[in-house]
Design a protein around this motif. Structure first.
Motif, PDB file in Angstrom:
ATOM      1  N   TYR A 174      31.232  28.251  40.116  1.00  0.00           N
ATOM      2  CA  TYR A 174      29.905  27.879  39.598  1.00  0.00           C
ATOM      3  C   TYR A 174      29.827  28.093  38.084  1.00  0.00           C
ATOM      4  CZ  TYR A 174      28.921  28.274  44.578  1.00  0.00           C
ATOM      5  OH  TYR A 174      28.960  28.144  45.951  1.00  0.00           O
ATOM      6  N   GLY A 175      30.945  27.852  37.395  1.00  0.00           N
ATOM      7  CA  GLY A 175      30.981  28.008  35.954  1.00  0.00           C
ATOM      8  C   GLY A 175      31.095  29.444  35.484  1.00  0.00           C
ATOM      9  N   ILE A 176      31.351  30.375  36.401  1.00  0.00           N
ATOM     10  CA  ILE A 176      31.416  31.797  36.074  1.00  0.00           C
ATOM     11  C   ILE A 176      32.822  32.291  36.373  1.00  0.00           C
ATOM     12  CG2 ILE A 176      30.459  34.092  36.565  1.00  0.00           C
ATOM     13  CD1 ILE A 176      27.977  32.458  37.714  1.00  0.00           C
ATOM     14  N   THR A 177      33.473  32.891  35.402  1.00  0.00           N
ATOM     15  CA  THR A 177      34.836  33.388  35.584  1.00  0.00           C
ATOM     16  C   THR A 177      34.802  34.784  36.193  1.00  0.00           C
ATOM     17  OG1 THR A 177      35.642  32.109  33.701  1.00  0.00           O
ATOM     18  CG2 THR A 177      37.007  33.953  34.442  1.00  0.00           C
ATOM     19  N   LEU A 178      35.587  34.956  37.241  1.00  0.00           N
ATOM     20  CA  LEU A 178      35.689  36.254  37.907  1.00  0.00           C
ATOM     21  C   LEU A 178      37.055  36.837  37.597  1.00  0.00           C
ATOM     22  CD1 LEU A 178      34.247  38.241  39.826  1.00  0.00           C
ATOM     23  CD2 LEU A 178      35.430  37.106  41.716  1.00  0.00           C
ATOM     24  N   VAL A 231      38.249  39.970  38.404  1.00  0.00           N
ATOM     25  CA  VAL A 231      38.803  40.772  39.488  1.00  0.00           C
ATOM     26  C   VAL A 231      37.972  40.552  40.745  1.00  0.00           C
ATOM     27  CG1 VAL A 231      39.027  43.146  40.328  1.00  0.00           C
ATOM     28  CG2 VAL A 231      39.867  42.546  38.060  1.00  0.00           C
ATOM     29  N   GLY A 232      38.648  40.434  41.870  1.00  0.00           N
ATOM     30  CA  GLY A 232      37.957  40.259  43.145  1.00  0.00           C
ATOM     31  C   GLY A 232      38.652  39.205  43.971  1.00  0.00           C
ATOM     32  N   VAL A 233      38.502  39.316  45.276  1.00  0.00           N
ATOM     33  CA  VAL A 233      39.118  38.372  46.203  1.00  0.00           C
ATOM     34  C   VAL A 233      38.146  37.228  46.457  1.00  0.00           C
ATOM     35  CG1 VAL A 233      40.082  38.057  48.508  1.00  0.00           C
ATOM     36  CG2 VAL A 233      40.491  40.190  47.256  1.00  0.00           C
ATOM     37  N   GLY A 234      38.615  36.001  46.316  1.00  0.00           N
ATOM     38  CA  GLY A 234      37.743  34.845  46.498  1.00  0.00           C
ATOM     39  C   GLY A 234      36.596  34.893  45.509  1.00  0.00           C
ATOM     40  N   ARG A 235      35.379  34.659  46.016  1.00  0.00           N
ATOM     41  CA  ARG A 235      34.196  34.690  45.147  1.00  0.00           C
ATOM     42  C   ARG A 235      33.668  36.105  44.929  1.00  0.00           C
ATOM     43  NH1 ARG A 235      33.135  29.870  48.301  1.00  0.00           N
ATOM     44  NH2 ARG A 235      33.010  28.016  46.974  1.00  0.00           N
ATOM     45  N   GLY A 236      34.429  37.101  45.341  1.00  0.00           N
ATOM     46  CA  GLY A 236      34.071  38.475  45.015  1.00  0.00           C
ATOM     47  C   GLY A 236      33.750  39.359  46.192  1.00  0.00           C
ATOM     48  N   ALA A 238      24.415  32.108  42.602  1.00  0.00           N
ATOM     49  CA  ALA A 238      24.672  30.661  42.516  1.00  0.00           C
ATOM     50  C   ALA A 238      25.033  30.085  43.875  1.00  0.00           C
ATOM     51  CB  ALA A 238      25.797  30.401  41.505  1.00  0.00           C
ATOM     52  N   TYR A 239      25.819  30.825  44.649  1.00  0.00           N
ATOM     53  CA  TYR A 239      26.159  30.377  45.999  1.00  0.00           C
ATOM     54  C   TYR A 239      24.896  30.230  46.845  1.00  0.00           C
ATOM     55  CZ  TYR A 239      27.923  30.532  50.801  1.00  0.00           C
ATOM     56  OH  TYR A 239      28.166  30.256  52.131  1.00  0.00           O
ATOM     57  N   SER A 240      23.988  31.177  46.752  1.00  0.00           N
ATOM     58  CA  SER A 240      22.766  31.122  47.557  1.00  0.00           C
ATOM     59  C   SER A 240      21.881  29.957  47.146  1.00  0.00           C
ATOM     60  CB  SER A 240      21.998  32.443  47.422  1.00  0.00           C
ATOM     61  OG  SER A 240      22.763  33.524  47.908  1.00  0.00           O
TER      62      SER A 240
END
Length: 757
Positions: A569-573, A575-580, A618-620
């Motif tokens: 959603y235009g947000i860089t992650l 650290v974390g698995v998948g979307r966090g 953003a997912y919600s």
């Protein structure tokens, strides 16, 4: 005494019970019974749920824990395949269940009411008789009443019994209690039936008379109804009226509290409300162990008055209490946050175990079970409560001293406490199975996180505070973090150890998830430290075991080597698995530890946590699962209760069941203050009539299924109070980070990172 008949007559007439009314002269009527009445902390009352099968529905439309089926030409009124909720007529407020049917030849119908099977509910009811109340607006002959049958926890079921066998004709406009001895329910399945393990009660078609009938059903319970038991208990003194009723108005609701009434026969309290100070009507019940009620009025500038009665096992009510009056008023955002913090704080203050003072796992639940990690969170909530003035410093000190005394006598497994303990005996309770009878290093870390924050808060010169400081220090220094490494050259820590089963639960601690605090404390320990290198080899490990662990629960290769780097959603992650993952990953380790303070080879953890929360939001908003209710003011996928049981939701379709868990957004205030406030106002102002309770927001709700959680959870209320405080003042972060062991720990981790470069 002439005023007696003006207060309760309408409610009592329908209930068909003796009218006990309050007049001005009644104020001293019950002085002889005052000796039974003492103020006491409120707490859960699991005994209530050893008898009560159904009392009320949290939904006002249909009852979630029911289902119905009809075969034409018979008819049965259903809402979404469930029994309709009746809100105008009830035996105990605020509602009951409505059965409307027509039984025709060659047709059939049945409607089943299921047990509300919340976490750790005791599986066996106490009693020898099934009792429930029936009401009908028109007389119904005994022959025209439905059949009744039951099932037990093993799905064994009884033969159907005609209700008319246990009742004469049901008169119009009068409540009648039906009593059926449990030994009347004979098994109709291939195995024996145990009605004391009641799982469901079903009414079904009986006489095919072709007529329209309506009955209202309320208060299903199992209790003792033998002559000996009844005569012994009914001979007890009548219950006195509750005293010291206090009403306090907030933005959209009233908080009503009172002193506890003591008596073996006490089963519930009944709350009455009036908008004119004259016509008091029953609006709700509260179980015997809780002396607080949240009345959601839905708008500001509304004045209301309250009285409370105590009610016993035979539905006999005490005289009404004195009157308490207050008004709602529009609150500022800061006042709303304080209101929310205090409500969640009460879970640990009002609802703490009476002997251990520790946090209960959930309310309602099994009130023997105290939870180690939730208690650590609760300690930080208690510190917040002292600082905010919810309780005095002396009260907070006494409570923390009591908690520490319990921890000193509780069994420890190389310094770690078990996940769950009996709050009275301090014995370990293997709630999660036979192997879960030893030390739990993760829960211990959550507890120590809270204790270390409290140690810095109660650090005054007074002897009591100095003693508490020393006792907490001893508890902290006797945790053998290095034991949970198993071997001197092991590259990671492990979750469990048992004297009986050793390391049979072979759960490696690997990030990114909720357990970072374990590694931080293990490295910081002044007495049993592990090498700082375990931060990178264990928590952020790149080994095959670590990679497979992350792939196993995440079902993705994104972040399987700890570093992620993908954009969602235009947000860089970073650290974390998948979307966090679930949002509690950004909460539990960071209630005390300030994520601003740690920047490692991969990320700064405040920024990373904030991005996890933003991705979750953003997912919600996108809502790829098309769940009802999701949006910019209803978000925060995390772990909570759900209509299918406990679920750790995450912003992935496979992990998204449609549960909306308030703590997800509300414990994320430091990361997303605007979006979290929008969610709070929506949950409270728009949905408060269903979601708001005595301990703040209920654990979860699911609009897809018109379901609201019947429980509050110890792991989910404190993070709201604590993280809001961290957003407002940074209090708990400052306290925890001021511990002298924390800065050197961060330096050691930094040195490892520098050497690896």
């Amino acid at each position: 005494m002439k005023e007696e008949h003006s207060i309760r007559k309408k409610a009592a007439e329908a209930r068909g019970t003796p009218i006990r009314l309050l007049t001005v002269s009644h104020c001293f009527f019950f002085l002889a019974a005052v000796s039974q009445l003492f103020p006491s902390p409120i707490r859960a009352d699991s005994n209530y749920y050893r008898h009560i099968f159904f009392d009320n529905s949290l939904s006002s439309s249909d009852y979630f824990y029911s289902q119905g089926h009809v075969s034409p030409p018979s008819k049965l009124a259903l809402e979404n395949g469930k029994l309709p909720v009746e809100t105008a007529i009830f035996r105990t407020p605020p509602n009951a269940l409505r059965f409307e049917w027509v039984s025709n030849p060659n047709g059939g119908w049945e409607a089943t009411i299921r047990l509300v099977n919340f976490r750790n509910r005791q599986p066996v009811f106490l009693g020898d008789t099934l009792l429930f109340w029936l009401y009908s607006p028109q007389q119904i002959s005994a022959a025209d009443l439905p059949l009744v049958w039951v099932s037990d926890a093993q799905e064994n079921f009884s033969a159907a019994l005609p209700l008319g066998k246990f009742a004469s004709d049901i008169p119009a406009d009068k409540w009648v209690q039906i009593k059926i001895r449990l030994d009347q329910f004979l098994s109709y399945s291939i195995h024996s039936l145990d009605p004391n393990q009641l799982k469901s009660v079903t009414l079904s078609q009986n006489s095919a008379d072709g007529k329209s009938h309506t009955i209202i059903l309320d208060e299903i319970k199992i209790d003792y109804d033998s002559a000996t038991e009844a005569s012994r208990l009914q001979a007890a003194l009548a219950l006195p009226a509750p005293r010291n009723v206090i009403a306090k108005g907030y933005d959209r609701h009233m908080d009503v509290s009172w002193d506890a009434v003591h008596g073996d026969a006490l089963e519930r309290y009944i709350v009455y409300r009036s908008f004119d100070g004259k016509d008091f009507r029953p609006i709700g019940v509260q179980e015997a162990g809780i002396t607080r009620y949240a009345d959601f009025l839905g708008k500001p500038d509304t004045k209301a008055s309250y009285k409370v009665a105590a009610s016993d096992r035979w539905y006999r009510e005490s005289p009404l209490s004195g009157e308490a009056t207050a008004a709602t008023r529009q609150l500022s955002d800061e006042e709303l946050l304080t209101m929310l913090q205090e409500a969640c704080f009460r879970y640990y203050w009002d609802g703490g175990h009476p002997d251990a003072a520790m946090a209960l796992e959930n309310i309602p639940g099994d009130d023997r079970i105290v939870a180690t990690g939730a208690s650590g969170f609760g300690i930080m909530a208690l510190v917040t409560g002292v600082d905010r003035g919810f309780i005095t410093r002396e009260q907070g000190l006494q409570r923390l001293t009591k908690i520490v005394a319990f921890l000193e006598r509780a069994p420890r497994y190389h310094g770690a406490w078990s996940h769950f303990m009996n709050g009275t005996t301090a014995e370990s309770m293997p709630v999660f199975g036979v192997f879960d009878d030893g030390g739990d290093l993760v829960e211990t870390a959550f507890l120590i996180e809270g204790l270390l924050a409290a140690r810095q808060f109660f650090h005054g010169p007074e002897e009591a505070e100095r003693n508490l400081y020393a006792k907490i220090t001893h508890l902290w220094e006797t945790v053998e973090w290095d034991w949970y490494r198993r071997e001197p050259d092991m590259d990671a820590l492990f979750w469990h150890w048992s004297a009986n089963w050793a390391a049979h639960i072979n759960h490696r601690l690997t990030g990114f998830n909720e357990v970072m605090i374990v590694y931080l404390l293990a490295i910081a320990s002044p007495t049993h430290p592990v090498p700082a290198g375990l931060y990178y080899s264990g928590w952020a490990g790149q080994s095959e075991a670590a990679v497979n662990y992350r792939r196993g629960w995440g079902s993705t290769i994104d972040g399987d080597h700890y570093f992620n780097g993908h954009t969602y959603y235009g947000i860089t992650l970073d650290v974390g698995v998948g979307r966090g993952g679930p949002l509690f990953f950004t909460h539990y380790s960071f209630l005390g530890f300030d994520p601003h303070a740690l920047t490692d080879r991969y990320t700064n953890y405040f920024e990373n946590n904030r991005n996890m929360a933003r991705i979750n939001l953003a997912y919600s908003i996108e809502n790829p699962g098309h769940h009802k209710g999701y949006g910019p003011d209803a978000w925060g996928l995390t772990a909570s209760d759900g209509p299918r049981g406990y679920a750790a939701q995450a912003p992935e379709l496979k992990d998204d069941q449609g549960n909306i868990t308030p703590t997800g957004a509300l414990a994320s205030f430091p990361y997303t203050p605007e979006a979290s406030m929008a969610a709070f106002k929506h949950y409270y102002r728009d949905l408060g009539d269903r979601v708001w309770g005595v301990y703040g927001p209920r654990d979860a709700f699911n609009p897809d299924h018109d379901w609201v959680s019947p429980i509050f959870m110890g792991l989910n209320q404190a993070p709201i109070t604590v993280m809001i405080e961290n957003q407002r003042t940074g209090l708990i972060w400052k306290l925890f980070m001021s511990n002298p062991e924390i800065k050197p720990m961060l330096e050691r981790i930094g040195n490892v990172a520098a050497n690896r470069r």
